[in-house]
Motif scaffolding. Structure first.
Motif, PDB file in Angstrom:
ATOM      1  N   ASP A  47      -9.020  67.662 105.786  1.00 37.78           N
ATOM      2  CA  ASP A  47      -8.186  66.808 105.217  1.00 37.78           C
ATOM      3  C   ASP A  47      -7.416  67.175 103.953  1.00 37.78           C
ATOM      4  O   ASP A  47      -7.422  66.422 103.115  1.00 37.78           O
ATOM      5  N   ASN A  48      -6.909  68.548 103.927  1.00 37.64           N
ATOM      6  CA  ASN A  48      -6.298  69.160 102.647  1.00 37.64           C
ATOM      7  C   ASN A  48      -7.349  69.197 101.632  1.00 37.64           C
ATOM      8  O   ASN A  48      -6.861  69.369 100.426  1.00 37.64           O
ATOM      9  N   GLU A  49      -8.480  69.407 101.968  1.00 37.93           N
ATOM     10  CA  GLU A  49      -9.506  69.534 100.740  1.00 37.93           C
ATOM     11  C   GLU A  49     -10.064  71.061 100.949  1.00 37.93           C
ATOM     12  O   GLU A  49     -10.198  71.722 101.907  1.00 37.93           O
ATOM     13  N   TRP A  50     -10.320  71.447  99.655  1.00 40.89           N
ATOM     14  CA  TRP A  50     -10.813  72.813  99.563  1.00 40.89           C
ATOM     15  C   TRP A  50     -11.924  72.943  98.737  1.00 40.89           C
ATOM     16  O   TRP A  50     -12.328  71.837  97.784  1.00 40.89           O
ATOM     17  N   LEU A  51     -12.774  73.645  98.712  1.00 45.34           N
ATOM     18  CA  LEU A  51     -14.205  73.948  98.084  1.00 45.34           C
ATOM     19  C   LEU A  51     -13.993  75.511  97.457  1.00 45.34           C
ATOM     20  O   LEU A  51     -14.065  76.342  98.119  1.00 45.34           O
ATOM     21  N   ASP A  52     -14.116  75.401  95.933  1.00 45.32           N
ATOM     22  CA  ASP A  52     -14.245  76.641  95.313  1.00 45.32           C
ATOM     23  C   ASP A  52     -15.509  76.922  94.812  1.00 45.32           C
ATOM     24  O   ASP A  52     -16.005  76.179  94.089  1.00 45.32           O
ATOM     25  N   ILE A  53     -16.262  78.003  95.221  1.00 41.23           N
ATOM     26  CA  ILE A  53     -17.603  78.325  94.840  1.00 41.23           C
ATOM     27  C   ILE A  53     -17.564  79.347  94.072  1.00 41.23           C
ATOM     28  O   ILE A  53     -17.273  80.474  94.337  1.00 41.23           O
ATOM     29  N   VAL A  54     -17.835  79.180  92.788  1.00 40.20           N
ATOM     30  CA  VAL A  54     -17.712  80.331  91.476  1.00 40.20           C
ATOM     31  C   VAL A  54     -19.145  80.644  91.184  1.00 40.20           C
ATOM     32  O   VAL A  54     -19.767  79.692  90.847  1.00 40.20           O
ATOM     33  N   GLU A  55     -19.367  81.973  91.149  1.00 36.58           N
ATOM     34  CA  GLU A  55     -20.746  82.346  90.373  1.00 36.58           C
ATOM     35  C   GLU A  55     -20.579  82.842  89.134  1.00 36.58           C
ATOM     36  O   GLU A  55     -19.604  83.876  88.775  1.00 36.58           O
ATOM     37  N   TRP A  56     -21.379  82.460  88.116  1.00 33.74           N
ATOM     38  CA  TRP A  56     -21.231  82.750  86.712  1.00 33.74           C
ATOM     39  C   TRP A  56     -22.806  83.499  86.225  1.00 33.74           C
ATOM     40  O   TRP A  56     -23.860  82.912  86.781  1.00 33.74           O
ATOM     41  N   ALA A  57     -22.671  84.373  85.631  1.00 36.88           N
ATOM     42  CA  ALA A  57     -23.890  85.150  84.995  1.00 36.88           C
ATOM     43  C   ALA A  57     -25.131  83.989  84.374  1.00 36.88           C
ATOM     44  O   ALA A  57     -26.279  84.265  84.333  1.00 36.88           O
ATOM     45  N   THR A  58     -24.343  83.323  83.508  1.00 35.31           N
ATOM     46  CA  THR A  58     -24.971  82.205  82.800  1.00 35.31           C
ATOM     47  C   THR A  58     -24.457  81.089  82.688  1.00 35.31           C
ATOM     48  O   THR A  58     -22.997  80.933  82.768  1.00 35.31           O
ATOM     49  N   PRO A  59     -24.924  79.886  82.492  1.00 37.28           N
ATOM     50  CA  PRO A  59     -24.406  78.721  82.240  1.00 37.28           C
ATOM     51  C   PRO A  59     -23.367  78.589  80.896  1.00 37.28           C
ATOM     52  O   PRO A  59     -22.465  78.182  80.697  1.00 37.28           O
ATOM     53  N   GLU A  60     -23.683  79.590  79.886  1.00 42.25           N
ATOM     54  CA  GLU A  60     -22.981  79.603  78.703  1.00 42.25           C
ATOM     55  C   GLU A  60     -21.486  80.431  79.270  1.00 42.25           C
ATOM     56  O   GLU A  60     -20.491  80.166  78.644  1.00 42.25           O
ATOM     57  N   ALA A  61     -21.411  81.359  80.257  1.00 42.01           N
ATOM     58  CA  ALA A  61     -20.051  82.034  80.645  1.00 42.01           C
ATOM     59  C   ALA A  61     -19.388  80.971  81.361  1.00 42.01           C
ATOM     60  O   ALA A  61     -18.184  81.109  81.337  1.00 42.01           O
ATOM     61  N   PHE A  62     -19.903  79.988  81.764  1.00 41.96           N
ATOM     62  CA  PHE A  62     -19.327  79.146  82.888  1.00 41.96           C
ATOM     63  C   PHE A  62     -18.723  78.051  81.637  1.00 41.96           C
ATOM     64  O   PHE A  62     -17.516  77.635  81.825  1.00 41.96           O
ATOM     65  N   ALA A  63     -19.344  77.579  80.828  1.00 40.03           N
ATOM     66  CA  ALA A  63     -18.920  76.716  79.696  1.00 40.03           C
ATOM     67  C   ALA A  63     -17.746  77.509  78.845  1.00 40.03           C
ATOM     68  O   ALA A  63     -16.657  76.691  78.842  1.00 40.03           O
ATOM     69  N   GLU A  64     -17.850  78.713  78.671  1.00 38.00           N
ATOM     70  CA  GLU A  64     -16.772  79.459  77.996  1.00 38.00           C
ATOM     71  C   GLU A  64     -15.423  79.395  78.800  1.00 38.00           C
ATOM     72  O   GLU A  64     -14.350  79.111  78.349  1.00 38.00           O
ATOM     73  N   SER A  65     -15.550  79.692  80.115  1.00 39.88           N
ATOM     74  CA  SER A  65     -14.479  79.533  81.013  1.00 39.88           C
ATOM     75  C   SER A  65     -13.805  78.076  80.972  1.00 39.88           C
ATOM     76  O   SER A  65     -12.643  78.191  80.978  1.00 39.88           O
ATOM     77  N   ARG A  66     -14.686  76.990  81.114  1.00 37.33           N
ATOM     78  CA  ARG A  66     -14.048  75.892  81.142  1.00 37.33           C
ATOM     79  C   ARG A  66     -13.168  75.611  79.789  1.00 37.33           C
ATOM     80  O   ARG A  66     -12.124  74.972  79.812  1.00 37.33           O
ATOM     81  N   GLU A  67     -13.748  76.232  78.572  1.00 37.59           N
ATOM     82  CA  GLU A  67     -12.953  75.951  77.480  1.00 37.59           C
ATOM     83  C   GLU A  67     -11.491  76.809  77.757  1.00 37.59           C
ATOM     84  O   GLU A  67     -10.667  76.206  76.774  1.00 37.59           O
ATOM     85  N   LYS A  68     -11.667  77.782  78.021  1.00 39.28           N
ATOM     86  CA  LYS A  68     -10.306  78.497  78.368  1.00 39.28           C
ATOM     87  C   LYS A  68      -9.223  77.783  79.332  1.00 39.28           C
ATOM     88  O   LYS A  68      -8.114  78.100  78.714  1.00 39.28           O
ATOM     89  N   GLY A  69      -9.842  77.284  80.160  1.00 39.18           N
ATOM     90  CA  GLY A  69      -8.712  76.604  80.999  1.00 39.18           C
ATOM     91  C   GLY A  69      -7.668  77.669  81.600  1.00 39.18           C
ATOM     92  O   GLY A  69      -8.028  78.782  81.709  1.00 39.18           O
ATOM     93  N   PRO A  70      -6.572  77.227  82.087  1.00 41.30           N
ATOM     94  CA  PRO A  70      -5.579  77.944  82.716  1.00 41.30           C
ATOM     95  C   PRO A  70      -4.832  78.742  81.584  1.00 41.30           C
ATOM     96  O   PRO A  70      -3.590  78.704  81.713  1.00 41.30           O
ATOM     97  N   ASN A  71      -5.481  79.744  80.826  1.00 33.90           N
ATOM     98  CA  ASN A  71      -5.028  80.254  79.861  1.00 33.90           C
ATOM     99  C   ASN A  71      -4.168  81.482  80.482  1.00 33.90           C
ATOM    100  O   ASN A  71      -3.557  82.281  79.574  1.00 33.90           O
ATOM    101  N   GLN A  72      -4.215  82.160  81.647  1.00 36.60           N
ATOM    102  CA  GLN A  72      -3.835  83.285  82.081  1.00 36.60           C
ATOM    103  C   GLN A  72      -2.787  82.765  83.107  1.00 36.60           C
ATOM    104  O   GLN A  72      -2.877  81.833  84.187  1.00 36.60           O
ATOM    105  N   PRO A  73      -1.802  83.633  83.548  1.00 42.40           N
ATOM    106  CA  PRO A  73      -0.663  83.119  84.386  1.00 42.40           C
ATOM    107  C   PRO A  73      -1.201  83.001  85.739  1.00 42.40           C
ATOM    108  O   PRO A  73      -0.924  82.139  86.512  1.00 42.40           O
ATOM    109  N   GLY A  74      -2.138  83.926  86.436  1.00 40.07           N
ATOM    110  CA  GLY A  74      -2.573  83.540  87.709  1.00 40.07           C
ATOM    111  C   GLY A  74      -3.193  82.519  87.739  1.00 40.07           C
ATOM    112  O   GLY A  74      -3.311  81.641  88.860  1.00 40.07           O
TER     113      GLY A  74
END
Length: 95
Positions: A47-74
């Protein structure tokens, strides 16, 4: 312990090729710009759904990534192909 980001989202059928074409560049941007990024897997669901499973070294690394958002072209190109978010969750890898 490894933090796991689980993001389920919808992609319109006409945007599927765009999403898949953007994925390699998005991953390169994550590797270059996101401290603690360990890897990701993209799963196509019914049904046109996708699941992205992303691994991070720490919860802090994940939180920092969320704060950056789509800051790079790719990353921005990949996010632009997404129609809607279904659910986003965070967990810890049970090894």
């Amino acid at each position: 312990m490894t933090t796991v980001e689980l993001t389920r989202f919808r992609v319109l059928p006409e945007k599927t090729d765009e999403l898949l074409a953007a994925r390699p560049e998005m991953l390169k941007d994550f590797e270059a710009d996101r401290a603690g990024f360990l890897g990701a897997r993209l799963v196509r669901l019914p049904d046109n759904e996708w699941l992205d499973i992303v691994e991070w070294a720490t919860p802090e690394a994940f939180a920092e990534s969320r704060e950056k958002g789509p800051n790079q072209p790719g990353i921005a190109r990949f996010f632009a192909a997404i129609d809607s978010l279904v659910v986003a969750e965070e967990g810890v890898l049970a090894e």
